[in-house]
Write a protein that holds these residues in place. Sequence first.
Motif, PDB file in Angstrom:
ATOM      1  N   GLU A  66       0.759  -1.287  -0.154  1.00  5.72           N
ATOM      2  CA  GLU A  66       0.061  -0.071  -0.132  1.00  5.72           C
ATOM      3  C   GLU A  66       0.977   1.174   0.155  1.00  5.72           C
ATOM      4  N   PHE A  67       1.943   1.049   0.625  1.00  7.23           N
ATOM      5  CA  PHE A  67       2.920   2.637   0.906  1.00  7.23           C
ATOM      6  C   PHE A  67       3.490   2.403  -0.813  1.00  7.23           C
ATOM      7  N   ARG A  68       3.831   1.493  -1.298  1.00  6.61           N
ATOM      8  CA  ARG A  68       4.304   1.732  -2.486  1.00  6.61           C
ATOM      9  C   ARG A  68       3.351   2.450  -3.617  1.00  6.61           C
ATOM     10  N   GLU A  69       2.069   2.009  -3.389  1.00  5.04           N
ATOM     11  CA  GLU A  69       1.018   2.484  -4.492  1.00  5.04           C
ATOM     12  C   GLU A  69       0.866   4.122  -4.156  1.00  5.04           C
ATOM     13  N   GLN A  70       1.448   4.662  -3.269  1.00 12.31           N
ATOM     14  CA  GLN A  70       1.060   6.382  -2.810  1.00 12.31           C
ATOM     15  C   GLN A  70       1.809   7.003  -3.755  1.00 12.31           C
ATOM     16  N   PHE A  71       2.791   6.676  -4.593  1.00 11.86           N
ATOM     17  CA  PHE A  71       3.644   7.580  -5.200  1.00 11.86           C
ATOM     18  C   PHE A  71       3.537   7.541  -6.567  1.00 11.86           C
ATOM     19  N   GLY A  72       3.272   8.405  -7.256  1.00 15.23           N
ATOM     20  CA  GLY A  72       3.017   8.711  -8.974  1.00 15.23           C
ATOM     21  C   GLY A  72       4.146   9.390  -9.661  1.00 15.23           C
ATOM     22  N   ASP A  73       4.180   9.219 -10.644  1.00 16.65           N
ATOM     23  CA  ASP A  73       5.455   9.628 -11.707  1.00 16.65           C
ATOM     24  C   ASP A  73       5.300  11.327 -11.813  1.00 16.65           C
ATOM     25  N   ALA A  74       4.135  11.988 -11.423  1.00 12.11           N
ATOM     26  CA  ALA A  74       4.023  13.241 -11.598  1.00 12.11           C
ATOM     27  C   ALA A  74       3.878  13.996 -10.208  1.00 12.11           C
ATOM     28  N   GLU A  75       4.405  13.322  -9.171  1.00  9.65           N
ATOM     29  CA  GLU A  75       4.185  13.706  -7.814  1.00  9.65           C
ATOM     30  C   GLU A  75       5.516  14.029  -7.168  1.00  9.65           C
ATOM     31  N   ARG A  76       5.326  14.951  -6.136  1.00  9.05           N
ATOM     32  CA  ARG A  76       6.420  14.973  -5.162  1.00  9.05           C
ATOM     33  C   ARG A  76       5.856  14.620  -3.692  1.00  9.05           C
ATOM     34  N   ALA A  77       6.496  13.942  -3.083  1.00 12.35           N
ATOM     35  CA  ALA A  77       5.889  13.561  -1.611  1.00 12.35           C
ATOM     36  C   ALA A  77       6.968  13.081  -0.594  1.00 12.35           C
ATOM     37  N   ILE A 101      10.318  12.166  -5.613  1.00  9.92           N
ATOM     38  CA  ILE A 101      10.511  12.992  -6.709  1.00  9.92           C
ATOM     39  C   ILE A 101      10.238  12.384  -7.857  1.00  9.92           C
ATOM     40  N   GLY A 102       8.815  12.231  -8.506  1.00  8.30           N
ATOM     41  CA  GLY A 102       8.607  11.526  -9.699  1.00  8.30           C
ATOM     42  C   GLY A 102       9.127  11.863 -10.985  1.00  8.30           C
ATOM     43  N   GLN A 103       9.258  11.166 -11.906  1.00 14.00           N
ATOM     44  CA  GLN A 103      10.106  11.351 -13.185  1.00 14.00           C
ATOM     45  C   GLN A 103       9.536  12.282 -14.146  1.00 14.00           C
ATOM     46  N   GLU A 104       8.160  12.871 -13.840  1.00  7.60           N
ATOM     47  CA  GLU A 104       7.619  13.800 -14.734  1.00  7.60           C
ATOM     48  C   GLU A 104       7.360  14.862 -13.843  1.00  7.60           C
ATOM     49  N   VAL A 105       8.067  15.202 -12.743  1.00  5.72           N
ATOM     50  CA  VAL A 105       7.986  16.312 -11.932  1.00  5.72           C
ATOM     51  C   VAL A 105       8.896  17.508 -12.670  1.00  5.72           C
ATOM     52  N   ILE A 108      11.712  23.246 -11.745  1.00  6.32           N
ATOM     53  CA  ILE A 108      11.447  24.180 -10.663  1.00  6.32           C
ATOM     54  C   ILE A 108      10.800  23.412  -9.513  1.00  6.32           C
ATOM     55  N   GLN A 109       9.770  22.680  -9.564  1.00  6.92           N
ATOM     56  CA  GLN A 109       9.297  21.730  -8.377  1.00  6.92           C
ATOM     57  C   GLN A 109      10.460  20.958  -7.867  1.00  6.92           C
ATOM     58  N   ARG A 110      11.131  20.408  -8.761  1.00  9.14           N
ATOM     59  CA  ARG A 110      12.319  19.421  -8.276  1.00  9.14           C
ATOM     60  C   ARG A 110      13.311  20.363  -7.307  1.00  9.14           C
ATOM     61  N   ALA A 111      13.556  21.493  -7.897  1.00  7.09           N
ATOM     62  CA  ALA A 111      14.466  22.773  -7.032  1.00  7.09           C
ATOM     63  C   ALA A 111      13.692  22.926  -5.922  1.00  7.09           C
ATOM     64  N   LYS A 112      12.666  22.800  -5.484  1.00  5.44           N
ATOM     65  CA  LYS A 112      11.984  23.417  -4.378  1.00  5.44           C
ATOM     66  C   LYS A 112      12.043  22.347  -3.213  1.00  5.44           C
ATOM     67  N   MET A 113      12.191  21.007  -3.707  1.00  2.80           N
ATOM     68  CA  MET A 113      12.094  19.909  -2.881  1.00  2.80           C
ATOM     69  C   MET A 113      13.392  20.017  -1.618  1.00  2.80           C
ATOM     70  N   SER A 114      14.313  20.614  -1.954  1.00  3.32           N
ATOM     71  CA  SER A 114      15.317  20.682  -0.972  1.00  3.32           C
ATOM     72  C   SER A 114      14.826  21.611   0.131  1.00  3.32           C
ATOM     73  N   THR A 115      14.259  22.702   0.073  1.00  3.28           N
ATOM     74  CA  THR A 115      13.862  23.613   1.183  1.00  3.28           C
ATOM     75  C   THR A 115      12.387  22.871   1.630  1.00  3.28           C
ATOM     76  N   GLY A 134      12.591   8.151  -7.185  1.00  2.00           N
ATOM     77  CA  GLY A 134      11.761   8.645  -8.118  1.00  2.00           C
ATOM     78  C   GLY A 134      11.301   7.717  -9.338  1.00  2.00           C
ATOM     79  N   VAL A 135      11.539   6.458  -9.030  1.00  2.00           N
ATOM     80  CA  VAL A 135      10.901   5.374  -9.985  1.00  2.00           C
ATOM     81  C   VAL A 135      10.411   4.135  -8.848  1.00  2.00           C
ATOM     82  N   GLU A 136       9.348   3.490  -9.373  1.00  2.37           N
ATOM     83  CA  GLU A 136       8.687   2.594  -8.632  1.00  2.37           C
ATOM     84  C   GLU A 136       9.599   1.558  -8.161  1.00  2.37           C
ATOM     85  N   ALA A 137      10.706   1.074  -8.981  1.00  9.96           N
ATOM     86  CA  ALA A 137      11.591   0.099  -8.616  1.00  9.96           C
ATOM     87  C   ALA A 137      12.264   0.345  -7.553  1.00  9.96           C
TER      88      ALA A 137
END
Length: 163
Positions: A66-77, A101-105, A108-115, A134-137
């Motif tokens: 269930e944990f694995r299913e929470q993350f999508g390619d276009a999402e940050r979490a 950080i999903g592959q489709e992010v 700018i959104q990637r850069a914001k992740m550090s802060t 950043g990938v399901e594997a």
Amino acid sequence: MSDGIEVEQIVESKPRRMPLATSLDKDAIREAYEDVRSDLTDTEWAVFKFDGPQIIVHGRGQCFEEFREQFGDAERAFGYIRIQMGDEMSKRKKFIFLTWIGQEVGVIQRAKMSTDKSLIKDVLNNFAVELQAGVEAELDIELFRGALNRAGGANYGTGIRDN
């Protein structure tokens, strides 16, 4: 103009949209964090996602799948997960902090992740290992266990007690 007066042309432009500062639903995040850490509940993980500029509790649960299913390619979490480690003589719970950080992010959104990560780590501040995926594997329980083993030092036993 012909009378020698210069006329300044005023060009109206749209104001630039600045990204909003990220905020946290601190009380809900802290409650989910403590739920995962508690030995009195079955909760093994919590996931935190962005709702506009705010990081909120997205979900909690008990099963790694269930944990694995929470993350999508276009999402940050962010994820916080409890994993039981140890051997037949000594079992202990260890915690992992995950940045997703999903592959489709976008850039700018990637850069914001550090802060953004530093904000949530003010609440989720007790963990043995910090991972980024950043990938399901990369969301593999054995990879997580391996990271915890490397961080934990000596490893004893097989996990199976022979009679």
